[in-house]
Motif scaffolding. Structure first.
Motif, PDB file in Angstrom:
ATOM      1  N   ARG A  76       0.833  -1.207   0.000  1.00 32.26           N
ATOM      2  CA  ARG A  76       0.000   0.000   0.000  1.00 32.26           C
ATOM      3  C   ARG A  76       0.868   1.257   0.000  1.00 32.26           C
ATOM      4  N   LYS A  77       2.163   1.085  -0.098  1.00 29.04           N
ATOM      5  CA  LYS A  77       3.055   2.241  -0.165  1.00 29.04           C
ATOM      6  C   LYS A  77       3.208   2.672  -1.627  1.00 29.04           C
ATOM      7  N   PHE A  78       3.493   3.944  -1.807  1.00 28.62           N
ATOM      8  CA  PHE A  78       3.500   4.505  -3.154  1.00 28.62           C
ATOM      9  C   PHE A  78       4.610   5.547  -3.270  1.00 28.62           C
ATOM     10  N   PRO A  79       5.703   5.253  -4.018  1.00 23.62           N
ATOM     11  CA  PRO A  79       5.976   4.021  -4.758  1.00 23.62           C
ATOM     12  C   PRO A  79       6.380   2.881  -3.837  1.00 23.62           C
ATOM     13  N   ALA A 267       2.470  11.840   9.674  1.00 20.54           N
ATOM     14  CA  ALA A 267       1.332  10.915   9.688  1.00 20.54           C
ATOM     15  C   ALA A 267       0.694  10.862  11.060  1.00 20.54           C
ATOM     16  N   ASP A 268      -0.617  10.618  11.061  1.00 23.55           N
ATOM     17  CA  ASP A 268      -1.333  10.270  12.274  1.00 23.55           C
ATOM     18  C   ASP A 268      -2.117   8.996  11.993  1.00 23.55           C
ATOM     19  N   ALA A 269      -3.042   8.656  12.859  1.00 24.65           N
ATOM     20  CA  ALA A 269      -3.750   7.387  12.716  1.00 24.65           C
ATOM     21  C   ALA A 269      -4.638   7.348  11.475  1.00 24.65           C
ATOM     22  N   LYS A 270      -5.013   8.499  10.946  1.00 21.51           N
ATOM     23  CA  LYS A 270      -5.978   8.526   9.852  1.00 21.51           C
ATOM     24  C   LYS A 270      -5.418   9.022   8.529  1.00 21.51           C
ATOM     25  N   LEU A 271      -4.312   9.774   8.559  1.00 18.73           N
ATOM     26  CA  LEU A 271      -3.896  10.472   7.350  1.00 18.73           C
ATOM     27  C   LEU A 271      -2.382  10.626   7.303  1.00 18.73           C
ATOM     28  N   THR A 272      -1.823  10.448   6.114  1.00 18.08           N
ATOM     29  CA  THR A 272      -0.422  10.771   5.857  1.00 18.08           C
ATOM     30  C   THR A 272      -0.382  12.014   4.979  1.00 18.08           C
ATOM     31  N   THR A 273       0.351  13.028   5.426  1.00 17.21           N
ATOM     32  CA  THR A 273       0.458  14.279   4.689  1.00 17.21           C
ATOM     33  C   THR A 273       1.865  14.423   4.137  1.00 17.21           C
ATOM     34  N   ARG A 274       1.961  14.657   2.849  1.00 16.95           N
ATOM     35  CA  ARG A 274       3.270  14.865   2.201  1.00 16.95           C
ATOM     36  C   ARG A 274       3.411  16.338   1.848  1.00 16.95           C
ATOM     37  N   ARG A 275       4.552  16.921   2.224  1.00 14.46           N
ATOM     38  CA  ARG A 275       4.875  18.311   1.904  1.00 14.46           C
ATOM     39  C   ARG A 275       6.067  18.330   0.955  1.00 14.46           C
ATOM     40  N   LEU A 290       0.900  20.033  -1.314  1.00 17.29           N
ATOM     41  CA  LEU A 290       0.406  19.120  -0.293  1.00 17.29           C
ATOM     42  C   LEU A 290      -0.313  17.960  -0.973  1.00 17.29           C
ATOM     43  N   ASP A 291      -0.021  16.748  -0.516  1.00 21.26           N
ATOM     44  CA  ASP A 291      -0.748  15.579  -1.002  1.00 21.26           C
ATOM     45  C   ASP A 291      -1.026  14.684   0.198  1.00 21.26           C
ATOM     46  N   PHE A 292      -2.084  13.881   0.100  1.00 20.93           N
ATOM     47  CA  PHE A 292      -2.549  13.129   1.260  1.00 20.93           C
ATOM     48  C   PHE A 292      -2.784  11.672   0.889  1.00 20.93           C
ATOM     49  N   GLY A 293      -2.524  10.802   1.850  1.00 13.46           N
ATOM     50  CA  GLY A 293      -2.830   9.387   1.715  1.00 13.46           C
ATOM     51  C   GLY A 293      -3.608   8.924   2.938  1.00 13.46           C
ATOM     52  N   ALA A 294      -4.707   8.252   2.709  1.00 13.41           N
ATOM     53  CA  ALA A 294      -5.576   7.822   3.810  1.00 13.41           C
ATOM     54  C   ALA A 294      -5.326   6.374   4.174  1.00 13.41           C
ATOM     55  N   ALA A 295      -5.630   6.042   5.436  1.00 14.11           N
ATOM     56  CA  ALA A 295      -5.607   4.651   5.924  1.00 14.11           C
ATOM     57  C   ALA A 295      -4.286   3.948   5.636  1.00 14.11           C
ATOM     58  N   PRO A 299       0.936   9.108   0.012  1.00 18.96           N
ATOM     59  CA  PRO A 299       0.419  10.011  -1.023  1.00 18.96           C
ATOM     60  C   PRO A 299       0.977   9.657  -2.395  1.00 18.96           C
ATOM     61  N   GLU A 300       0.259  10.027  -3.436  1.00 17.68           N
ATOM     62  CA  GLU A 300       0.642   9.645  -4.793  1.00 17.68           C
ATOM     63  C   GLU A 300       1.724  10.542  -5.377  1.00 17.68           C
ATOM     64  N   ILE A 301       1.661  11.841  -5.100  1.00 19.06           N
ATOM     65  CA  ILE A 301       2.623  12.754  -5.712  1.00 19.06           C
ATOM     66  C   ILE A 301       3.986  12.572  -5.054  1.00 19.06           C
ATOM     67  N   ALA A 302       5.001  12.346  -5.884  1.00 17.14           N
ATOM     68  CA  ALA A 302       6.375  12.226  -5.406  1.00 17.14           C
ATOM     69  C   ALA A 302       7.291  12.832  -6.461  1.00 17.14           C
ATOM     70  N   LEU A 303       8.168  13.741  -6.051  1.00 16.97           N
ATOM     71  CA  LEU A 303       9.077  14.412  -6.971  1.00 16.97           C
ATOM     72  C   LEU A 303      10.514  14.191  -6.503  1.00 16.97           C
ATOM     73  N   PRO A 304      11.464  14.082  -7.439  1.00 14.96           N
ATOM     74  CA  PRO A 304      12.865  13.808  -7.053  1.00 14.96           C
ATOM     75  C   PRO A 304      13.538  15.045  -6.479  1.00 14.96           C
ATOM     76  N   VAL A 305      13.848  14.999  -5.197  1.00 11.66           N
ATOM     77  CA  VAL A 305      14.480  16.126  -4.515  1.00 11.66           C
ATOM     78  C   VAL A 305      15.862  16.385  -5.115  1.00 11.66           C
TER      79      VAL A 305
END
Length: 445
Positions: A76-79, A267-275, A290-295, A299-305
């Motif tokens: 369930r991780k992305f990527p 992350a908390d129990a309900k939501l993962t927040t990506r900045r 900002l992108d979010f992943g639930a449960a 999150p889907e958006i990922a950019l190469p730092v």
């Protein structure tokens, strides 16, 4: 090869991983051993079969122009670790070899590219919006938020009249019940701030002062919402965002070459927040995606730092936040880091930002010519010492616990260094650095 003819480096690939466990697992798969039938093409696609614990290998395909990922594994991780491993293999410039994608990879790639083409087509059908129904929904939600804010004001008044010591005796349950009431009022921003209040009494010495400060900010947000009709438009938009009312980005889109400075998850129990922090080389603007992943999903958006991307960003009114739009090229190396400022200028920028958003915890800043300094016997925090002004910014205490600070020390070697991070009322949180010898970004998160 990518469209620029350059494959990503291993550091750029690992910057996409959602967490440290994924980095380690992906690194173990970044060799040719577990892979078969791997390949890539000039359009930015990479594919391969990875041997797993089952009888059938996992099918992994990546569109690096997005980037976008598809894997048949149950992660369930992305990527997932397979996508990271395949990209690491691809980054070696040895494998996978250029070729034609197999049918299973081609189907996904074709569908993905077709959807992107349809959305960018001038003939793409846009369904009409029922403006009257949308306005009624917004009004109904605003009424519920107003009811919640009014109730919260009463609870804050009861807390202060009864004394702050009552908050310590009541424990976290009191705050969780209040937060649940704010969720019912469709004000998730208020709920999040209430939950934060519940953690303060257990934070150690000095908690009454901090609790009073946070209660004051929450009271200010309540009053701002209740009096939003009299606020300037930009500040009213900030208030709506802070309480959690739905907001949409407002154009026009800004096309620029955006440097990708940092990416991290909370992350908390309900939501993962990506900045994801970006800097526009032409516009000089900072932007936050900002992108979010639930449960438990990443999150889907990922950019190469550490790379740049030519893309459209559409800002949200009154905020640094922006929505990522069309990307015109694959990532490439930047020419130089963003212009740096002094410690005094960093604090001044944060202070000016507070005029438009009094609830802003931190502001993105690139510091030039600072030296990371560990605490001595008379200090509790690490510091960033400005060599020009002979001033120092404290590093936030949560960051001081990170091993990354020793990494920062090693990168600087005691010399002035360019550092990007978040400057706020609790100090400075370093997120990336550029060693003087290479001027190549090194992520610290």
């Amino acid at each position: 090869m990518t469209q620029q003819g350059v494959r990503w480096t291993s550091e750029q690939v690992l910057a996409l991983a959602p967490d440290e466990a994924s980095r380690k697992a992906g690194s173990r798969l970044g060799t040719a051993g577990p892979w078969s039938e791997s390949g890539c093409d000039d359009a930015g696609a990479v594919w391969g079969l990875c041997k797993g614990s089952g009888s059938k290998p996992y099918r992994t395909v990546i569109d690096t122009s997005g980037p976008g990922y598809k894997c048949s594994c149950p992660s369930r991780k992305f990527p997932c670790k397979h996508a990271i491993g395949l990209l690491l293999l691809w980054s070696t410039d040895e494998q996978p070899m250029p070729g034609k994608a197999p049918d299973w990879a081609e189907r996904w790639l074709k569908g993905r590219r077709s959807r992107k083409s349809d959305q960018s087509s001038p003939d793409h059908e846009i369904k009409p919006v029922d403006e009257h129904a949308a306005r009624r929904r917004a009004e109904k939600r605003a009424d519920r938020i107003t009811t919640g804010a009014t109730e919260l004001e009463q609870r804050l008044a009861d807390l202060l009249s009864g004394g702050l010591a009552a908050a310590e005796r009541a424990g976290y349950g009191l705050w969780e019940e209040t937060a649940a009431r704010m969720v019912d009022a469709q004000a998730p921003g208020l709920a999040a701030r209430v939950r934060e209040l519940g953690t303060i009494p257990s934070a150690g010495p000095g908690w009454p002062t901090r609790l009073l400060e946070e209660c004051a900010l929450l009271h200010l947000l309540d009053r701002a919402w209740l009096g939003r009709e009299g606020l300037p438009d930009a500040l009213a938009a900030t208030v709506r965002s802070r309480v959690g009312a739905p907001m949409a980005p407002q154009g026009p889109a800004i096309r620029d070459t955006w440097q990708i400075l940092a990416q991290y998850d909370t992350a908390d129990a309900k939501l993962t927040t990506r900045r994801i922090w970006l800097y526009g080389e032409k516009s000089g603007r900072s932007a936050l995606i900002l992108d979010f992943g639930a449960a438990g999903r990443a999150p889907e958006i990922a950019l190469p730092v550490g790379q740049t991307v030519d893309a459209d960003l559409t800002p949200y009114r009154g905020q640094l936040r922006a929505a990522l739009g069309e990307r015109y090229t694959t990532p490439s190396e930047p020419d130089a880091p963003p212009p740096g400022v002094t410690a005094t200028e960093a604090v001044e920028r944060y202070g000016r930002a507070l005029l438009n958003d009094p609830w802003l915890d931190a502001y993105p800043v690139t510091l030039a010519g600072v030296i990371p300094t560990p605490p001595n016997s008379n200090e509790t925090n690490w510091q960033l010492t400005d060599t020009k002004e002979e001033l120092a910014l404290p590093i936030t205490q949560n960051a001081a616990a990170r091993p990354a600070l020793w990494k920062l020390m090693a990168l600087s070697e005691g010399a002035p260094t360019t550092i990007f991070g978040e400057c706020g009322h609790r100090g400075f949180t370093p997120l990336a650095a550029w060693p003087e010898d290479t001027k190549k970004l090194v992520p610290l998160t």
